[in-house]
Design a protein around this motif. Structure first.
Motif, short mmCIF file in Angstrom:
data_model
loop_
_atom_site.label_atom_id
_atom_site.label_comp_id
_atom_site.label_asym_id
_atom_site.label_seq_id
_atom_site.Cartn_x
_atom_site.Cartn_y
_atom_site.Cartn_z
N ALA A 153 -2.29 -3.53 4.54
CA ALA A 153 -0.92 -3.26 4.13
C ALA A 153 0.10 -3.75 5.14
N HIS A 154 -0.34 -4.03 6.37
CA HIS A 154 0.58 -4.48 7.40
C HIS A 154 0.61 -5.99 7.57
N ALA A 155 -0.24 -6.70 6.85
CA ALA A 155 -0.24 -8.16 6.95
C ALA A 155 0.98 -8.73 6.25
N ASP A 156 1.54 -9.78 6.81
CA ASP A 156 2.72 -10.40 6.22
C ASP A 156 2.33 -11.07 4.90
N VAL A 157 3.08 -10.79 3.86
CA VAL A 157 2.76 -11.31 2.54
C VAL A 157 4.06 -11.51 1.77
N PRO A 158 4.15 -12.55 0.95
CA PRO A 158 5.39 -12.78 0.19
C PRO A 158 5.64 -11.67 -0.82
N GLU A 159 6.90 -11.42 -1.12
CA GLU A 159 7.26 -10.51 -2.20
C GLU A 159 7.19 -11.25 -3.53
N ILE A 160 7.01 -10.48 -4.60
CA ILE A 160 6.88 -11.06 -5.93
C ILE A 160 8.16 -10.79 -6.72
N THR A 213 14.14 -7.83 -3.64
CA THR A 213 13.40 -8.36 -2.50
C THR A 213 14.36 -8.53 -1.33
N ALA A 214 13.80 -8.86 -0.17
CA ALA A 214 14.63 -8.96 1.03
C ALA A 214 15.73 -10.01 0.90
N ASP A 215 15.50 -11.05 0.07
CA ASP A 215 16.52 -12.07 -0.12
C ASP A 215 17.38 -11.81 -1.36
#
Length: 329
Positions: free
Chosen positions: A230-237, A19-21
């Motif tokens: 698909a472009h809405a901001d959503v948390p990664e899992i 994920t991004a973090d």
């Protein structure tokens, strides 16, 4: 959505493994293949405002799959002993595919349950299609279920999605199914700020007025889908999300289903992890179920699906969406 938010969302899902973090991205292994979905093609008689694969009267990005191509997967299920009990058909509009009745016939004659997702409009109401459906209903009964897309229980909001005049035509098509004893389900959307309780109450009133054999508080009989932007901001899992959310990977759609599509220009159909990712080539798992079971690459780890798309988070994990009942039911 702002450019900054969109950029952040894309950055989030850029790395299939992390994920991004920097946390390990969640994966979903195939627990038990219960439902095989077949996309009959993206051509549709209408163009809905928020169709997740942009089906329309001119979009043939996914071409019509043929009866023989679909039958090859039914053969593979039998030969390799896959525990599939249900074959689902989606589109586009399935009843535009000239082989639709033939594919249903093959499915039902082999002992599977069949689920068809339709808008209930003119393609389904053609005399030849009606005759074919009635013949199948007479022989196979409730093993054939037709799920009609009725985005809202009001004309205003349904037609906002699907075009003027479609609400009452959909009611007519569903009336025909009900009058002829078909097993019916309804698929709606949760796009208008209603609570699920409010939405189900609205549908319940409509169902009662039409005498359809659909139960508003049954989540399989009336399926309410979250929005799929698909472009809405959503948390990664991440791996840690399962415990936090009190969920299990085995509850996800890709733990119990696979999807067959045939892309324009391709010689053969391919297997995908689910019905929502038809336009992402990296999610192709091979041309057979056996290849898909051990797929390894950018989006897979020995057949396990890396949840590397906003739909995975918004629709499945956080939205609770599933196109059919999970395998453990």
């Amino acid at each position: 959505m702002t450019d900054t938010a969109l950029s952040a969302t894309i950055q989030k899902f850029a790395d299939p493994d992390r994920t991004a973090d920097g946390q390990r991205r969640a994966r979903v292994p195939l627990d038990r293949l219960r439902t095989l979905w077949i996309n009959t093609g993206t051509l549709c008689n209408i163009a809905c405002r928020n169709c997740y694969i942009e089906s329309s009267p001119t979009n043939d990005a996914l071409v019509y799959i043929s009866r023989s191509e679909a039958a090859a997967y039914l053969d593979e299920i039998a030969q390799d002993g896959w525990p599939v009990t249900e074959i689902g058909f989606t589109g586009g509009e399935p009843f535009m595919n000239p082989d639709m009745i033939g594919m249903l016939t093959d499915t039902l004659e082999r002992g599977f349950s069949a689920l068809v997702l339709t808008n209930g409009l003119q393609p389904m109401m053609r005399p030849g299609i009606q005759d074919g459906l009635l013949a199948l209903r007479k022989v196979h009964g409730d093993r054939l279920c037709v799920r009609v897309s009725l985005d809202h229980y009001t004309e205003e909001f349904h037609d906002e999605e699907r075009g003027p005049g479609t609400f009452y035509k959909t009611l007519e098509g569903t009336d025909w199914l009900a009058a002829n004893g078909f097993s019916i389900a309804i698929a709606g959307r949760t796009c208008w700020g209603e609570t699920e309780l409010e939405a189900r109450a609205g549908y319940a009133a409509l169902l009662a007025s039409r005498s359809w054999p659909v139960t508003a508080d049954d989540v399989d009989s009336l399926v309410l889908f979250p929005e799929m932007d698909a472009h809405a901001d959503v948390p990664e899992i991440t791996d840690g999300c399962w415990e936090i959310l009190k969920q299990s990977p085995s509850e996800m759609m890709c733990a119990s289903s696979r999807m067959i599509v045939k892309r324009r220009g391709d010689r053969n159909p391919v297997v995908l992890p689910c019905t929502l990712l038809t336009d992402v080539p990296a999610f192709s798992m091979g041309t057979t179920l056996a290849e898909a079971a051990t797929a390894h690459g950018e989006m897979f780890d020995q057949g396990a699906v890396k949840l590397c798309h906003p739909h995975c988070a918004r629709f499945c994990v956080l939205g609770g969406g599933a196109c059919s009942a999970p395998a453990n039911e």
